[in-house]
Design a protein around this motif. Structure first.
Motif, short mmCIF file in Angstrom:
data_model
loop_
_atom_site.label_atom_id
_atom_site.label_comp_id
_atom_site.label_asym_id
_atom_site.label_seq_id
_atom_site.Cartn_x
_atom_site.Cartn_y
_atom_site.Cartn_z
N GLN A 192 0.83 -1.21 0.00
CA GLN A 192 0.00 0.00 0.00
C GLN A 192 0.86 1.26 0.00
OE1 GLN A 192 -2.48 -0.67 3.42
NE2 GLN A 192 -4.18 -1.39 2.16
N PRO A 223 -2.77 4.23 -7.30
CA PRO A 223 -4.16 4.45 -6.88
C PRO A 223 -4.34 5.53 -5.82
CG PRO A 223 -3.32 2.36 -6.03
CD PRO A 223 -2.27 2.91 -6.91
N TYR A 224 -3.26 5.90 -5.13
CA TYR A 224 -3.36 6.93 -4.09
C TYR A 224 -2.45 8.10 -4.41
CZ TYR A 224 -5.36 3.02 -1.52
OH TYR A 224 -6.13 1.95 -1.14
N THR A 227 -5.36 10.80 -0.69
CA THR A 227 -6.66 10.65 -1.32
C THR A 227 -6.63 9.51 -2.33
OG1 THR A 227 -6.08 12.30 -2.97
CG2 THR A 227 -7.30 13.08 -1.06
N ASP A 228 -7.78 8.92 -2.53
CA ASP A 228 -7.95 7.90 -3.57
C ASP A 228 -8.10 8.63 -4.90
OD1 ASP A 228 -8.67 5.82 -5.25
OD2 ASP A 228 -10.04 4.91 -3.81
N LYS A 238 -9.19 7.60 -7.87
CA LYS A 238 -10.43 7.33 -8.62
C LYS A 238 -11.64 8.03 -8.02
CE LYS A 238 -8.98 2.87 -10.39
NZ LYS A 238 -9.21 1.43 -10.36
N THR A 239 -11.79 7.94 -6.71
CA THR A 239 -13.00 8.48 -6.08
C THR A 239 -12.81 9.88 -5.50
OG1 THR A 239 -12.45 7.51 -3.93
CG2 THR A 239 -13.75 6.15 -5.45
N ILE A 282 -8.38 9.35 2.31
CA ILE A 282 -8.07 8.09 2.98
C ILE A 282 -7.45 8.32 4.36
CG2 ILE A 282 -6.73 5.95 2.78
CD1 ILE A 282 -8.93 6.22 0.68
#
Length: 187
Positions: A53, A89-90, A129-130, A132-133, A137
């Motif tokens: 991650q 992703p992040y 932050t993510d 995609k969305t 986080i």
């Protein structure tokens, strides 16, 4: 009551104690401990470990020299010496502020140069932050201080202050890495 009678009457108590002990062993075996930076699965539903991650976080550029030092150390620690992923992703917004102040002022009463003491405090604030969305986080703030001597020679003072900034940047990056790893492991 004789001794053999006392042993026979304690039988149900012993059985209950043994059952309680076995039940506590069963509960304790359900608890798991894993290293914070492991790549193993957290649980059956979670696929990536904390180290994976951390490697999936891109840190946005910073304008200050000491901020860039913190960013470079974080990138190195997150990715094991490799660069950032092209499409992670992040995304992480990192802000680093510095405060330099005198800790001790000593009067020079002789021809000898007597250094005074100073301290550099770096404060790092992050928001992950993510991509995609756009969902936030994790977020946090950490600060680190590094002391240095402030001699009367200007170049020596500037160099000592820069060295203190570099030390504080390395330590701040370590603290931020730990805080971010904890945030990411919580899910």
């Amino acid at each position: 009551m004789s001794l053999p009678d006392a042993r026979n009457s304690a039988g149900p108590v012993r059985v209950a104690a043994r059952l309680a002990f076995l039940a506590s062993l069963a509960l304790a075996s359900a608890c798991t401990v894993r290293p914070l930076y492991s790549d193993g699965p957290v649980s059956a539903g979670v696929e990536a470990g904390t180290a994976t991650q951390l490697a999936s976080i891109n840190i946005k550029p910073i304008n200050t020299r000491y901020g860039q030092e913190v960013r470079n150390h974080l990138i190195f620690m997150f990715n094991g010496g490799a660069g950032q992923q092209a499409a992670a992703p992040y995304s992480m917004d990192l802000a680093v502020a510095a405060l330099t102040e005198a800790s001790l002022l000593a009067e020079v009463t002789s021809k000898d140069d007597e250094p005074t003491a100073g301290a550099v405090t770096l404060t790092g604030t992050y928001v992950i932050t993510d991509v995609k969305t756009g969902k936030r986080i994790a977020a946090g703030k950490r600060n680190v201080s590094a002391s240095f001597d402030r001699p009367r020679q200007e170049f020596a003072r500037m160099r000592a202050e820069r060295d203190a900034e570099n030390r504080a940047a390395r330590e701040l990056a370590e603290l931020l890495r730990l805080a971010i790893a904890q945030d990411m492991s919580r899910g």
